[in-house]
Design a protein around this motif. Structure first.
Motif, mmCIF file in Angstrom:
data_model
loop_
_atom_site.group_PDB
_atom_site.id
_atom_site.type_symbol
_atom_site.label_atom_id
_atom_site.label_comp_id
_atom_site.label_asym_id
_atom_site.label_seq_id
_atom_site.Cartn_x
_atom_site.Cartn_y
_atom_site.Cartn_z
ATOM 1 N N GLY A 30 -21.569 12.722 -2.155
ATOM 2 C CA GLY A 30 -22.183 13.129 -3.429
ATOM 3 C C GLY A 30 -23.700 13.029 -3.364
ATOM 4 N N PHE A 52 -20.572 17.859 0.715
ATOM 5 C CA PHE A 52 -21.014 18.415 -0.561
ATOM 6 C C PHE A 52 -21.927 19.581 -0.240
ATOM 7 N N CYS A 67 -21.402 24.416 -5.200
ATOM 8 C CA CYS A 67 -21.422 23.837 -6.546
ATOM 9 C C CYS A 67 -22.332 24.600 -7.500
#
Length: 77
Positions: free
Chosen positions: A28, A68, A73
């Motif tokens: 993250g 990530f 995202c």
């Protein structure tokens, strides 16, 4: 951003990707990761090169990806 973009410009590249790891294993992004990605993306746009993605590598864990991707995202476009 200057140190990251220097080789990109020197190579005459169209775009570039960033990648780093988090030794903690949690991929993250930190607030610092988010802030520097924004700054690098803004600088790259100004210099007419494309930040393709910024990927953070972690460790596999149940219920989460081992990486990530800012692009996946929707944080860079």
């Amino acid at each position: 951003p200057r140190e990251i973009l220097r080789p990109v410009i020197a190579a005459g590249a169209y775009g570039f990707a960033l990648m780093h790891n988090h030794p903690s294993g949690d991929p993250g992004p930190s607030r610092a990761d988010e802030a520097i990605t924004r700054r690098i993306n803004e600088a790259a746009t100004l210099l007419q090169v494309r930040l393709i993605d910024h990927v953070i590598i972690g460790e596999p864990s149940p219920g989460r990806q081992p990486y990530f991707s800012f692009r996946e995202c929707g944080l860079i476009g």
